[in-house]
Write a protein that holds these residues in place. Structure first.
Motif, PDB file in Angstrom:
ATOM      1  N   UNK A  91     -12.439   7.338   8.630  1.00 48.94           N
ATOM      2  CA  UNK A  91     -11.266   7.253   7.751  1.00 48.94           C
ATOM      3  C   UNK A  91     -11.228   5.886   7.091  1.00 48.94           C
ATOM      4  N   UNK A  92     -10.543   5.809   5.963  1.00 48.61           N
ATOM      5  CA  UNK A  92     -10.320   4.535   5.289  1.00 48.61           C
ATOM      6  C   UNK A  92      -8.862   4.133   5.468  1.00 48.61           C
ATOM      7  N   UNK A  93      -8.645   2.863   5.725  1.00 47.66           N
ATOM      8  CA  UNK A  93      -7.314   2.297   5.867  1.00 47.66           C
ATOM      9  C   UNK A  93      -7.099   1.347   4.699  1.00 47.66           C
ATOM     10  N   UNK A  94      -5.962   1.470   4.039  1.00 46.95           N
ATOM     11  CA  UNK A  94      -5.629   0.550   2.959  1.00 46.95           C
ATOM     12  C   UNK A  94      -4.818  -0.606   3.536  1.00 46.95           C
ATOM     13  N   UNK A  95      -5.245  -1.809   3.250  1.00 49.98           N
ATOM     14  CA  UNK A  95      -4.628  -3.018   3.789  1.00 49.98           C
ATOM     15  C   UNK A  95      -4.072  -3.843   2.635  1.00 49.98           C
ATOM     16  N   UNK A  96      -2.867  -4.358   2.827  1.00 52.32           N
ATOM     17  CA  UNK A  96      -2.281  -5.309   1.875  1.00 52.32           C
ATOM     18  C   UNK A  96      -1.875  -6.540   2.668  1.00 52.32           C
ATOM     19  N   UNK A  97      -2.313  -7.688   2.192  1.00 49.41           N
ATOM     20  CA  UNK A  97      -2.039  -8.953   2.872  1.00 49.41           C
ATOM     21  C   UNK A  97      -1.389  -9.916   1.885  1.00 49.41           C
ATOM     22  N   UNK A  98      -0.357 -10.590   2.359  1.00 49.42           N
ATOM     23  CA  UNK A  98       0.281 -11.650   1.578  1.00 49.42           C
ATOM     24  C   UNK A  98       0.344 -12.874   2.485  1.00 49.42           C
ATOM     25  N   UNK A  99      -0.257 -13.957   2.022  1.00 53.78           N
ATOM     26  CA  UNK A  99      -0.312 -15.189   2.810  1.00 53.78           C
ATOM     27  C   UNK A  99       0.452 -16.274   2.059  1.00 53.78           C
ATOM     28  N   UNK A 100       1.347 -16.929   2.766  1.00 53.32           N
ATOM     29  CA  UNK A 100       2.084 -18.060   2.198  1.00 53.32           C
ATOM     30  C   UNK A 100       1.306 -19.329   2.539  1.00 53.32           C
ATOM     31  N   UNK A 107       2.447 -16.811  -3.416  1.00 52.80           N
ATOM     32  CA  UNK A 107       1.752 -16.233  -2.261  1.00 52.80           C
ATOM     33  C   UNK A 107       0.375 -15.697  -2.659  1.00 52.80           C
ATOM     34  N   UNK A 108      -0.567 -15.822  -1.751  1.00 58.91           N
ATOM     35  CA  UNK A 108      -1.909 -15.278  -1.944  1.00 58.91           C
ATOM     36  C   UNK A 108      -1.868 -13.820  -1.496  1.00 58.91           C
ATOM     37  N   UNK A 109      -2.283 -12.906  -2.345  1.00 59.70           N
ATOM     38  CA  UNK A 109      -2.231 -11.491  -1.994  1.00 59.70           C
ATOM     39  C   UNK A 109      -3.597 -10.850  -2.182  1.00 59.70           C
ATOM     40  N   UNK A 110      -3.849  -9.839  -1.391  1.00 64.37           N
ATOM     41  CA  UNK A 110      -5.082  -9.069  -1.516  1.00 64.37           C
ATOM     42  C   UNK A 110      -4.820  -7.654  -1.037  1.00 64.37           C
ATOM     43  N   UNK A 111      -5.477  -6.706  -1.673  1.00 64.73           N
ATOM     44  CA  UNK A 111      -5.434  -5.313  -1.255  1.00 64.73           C
ATOM     45  C   UNK A 111      -6.866  -4.819  -1.198  1.00 64.73           C
ATOM     46  N   UNK A 112      -7.195  -4.136  -0.119  1.00 66.30           N
ATOM     47  CA  UNK A 112      -8.557  -3.633   0.045  1.00 66.30           C
ATOM     48  C   UNK A 112      -8.544  -2.497   1.055  1.00 66.30           C
ATOM     49  N   UNK A 113      -9.608  -1.733   1.084  1.00 68.69           N
ATOM     50  CA  UNK A 113      -9.718  -0.667   2.086  1.00 68.69           C
ATOM     51  C   UNK A 113     -10.832  -1.029   3.053  1.00 68.69           C
ATOM     52  N   UNK A 114     -10.658  -0.601   4.282  1.00 73.22           N
ATOM     53  CA  UNK A 114     -11.659  -0.834   5.309  1.00 73.22           C
ATOM     54  C   UNK A 114     -11.824   0.436   6.128  1.00 73.22           C
ATOM     55  N   UNK A 115     -13.012   0.667   6.656  1.00 74.65           N
ATOM     56  CA  UNK A 115     -13.240   1.890   7.419  1.00 74.65           C
ATOM     57  C   UNK A 115     -12.721   1.777   8.848  1.00 74.65           C
ATOM     58  N   UNK A 116     -12.411   2.921   9.412  1.00 74.55           N
ATOM     59  CA  UNK A 116     -12.082   3.002  10.833  1.00 74.55           C
ATOM     60  C   UNK A 116     -13.389   3.245  11.572  1.00 74.55           C
TER      61      UNK A 116
END
Length: 126
Positions: A91-100, A107-116
């Protein structure tokens, strides 16, 4: 930029193991101060989004998650799963990260998918 390698299911399948590498425009690792906010979603069999969790990582915990090893430097986090979806390898998981980070104007933001991927196989002694 940020990237994650994979989500590894724990034996009990109740944690995401997230490895996050923060990089500059030249693909070099950049250490950030945190705090961070992380969200994860997956899709069920009907292709509807299912939240796996929203996590707030304080600055101290963010700094403690920094790891350096054979594969490079990254932030390694174990995050408890929420939601009612059975994750399976592939499966693929969609991740969203926001770093202060106070050095950045926003804020630094990124969105990406990663496999399970599944749990590590048990070692057997022969």
């Amino acid at each position: 930029a940020a990237s994650g390698s994979a989500v590894r299911l724990s034996d009990s399948s109740d944690q995401l193991r997230l490895r996050l590498r923060t990089e500059d425009g030249f693909s070099r690792f950049v250490q950030t101060t945190g705090p961070a906010v992380i969200s994860a979603i997956a899709f069920d069999s009907a292709r509807l989004p299912v939240s796996l969790g929203d996590w707030k990582v304080d600055a101290s915990s963010w700094r403690k998650s920094l790891r350096e090893g054979f594969t490079g430097t990254a932030y390694a986090l174990d995050l408890p799963l929420a939601g009612d979806l059975d994750l399976v390898p592939g499966m693929e998981i969609l991740i969203r990260v926001e770093i202060i980070d106070p050095r950045a104007a926003e804020p630094l933001t990124a969105e990406f998918s990663i496999p399970v991927i599944g749990p590590l196989p048990e070692r057997t002694s022969e």
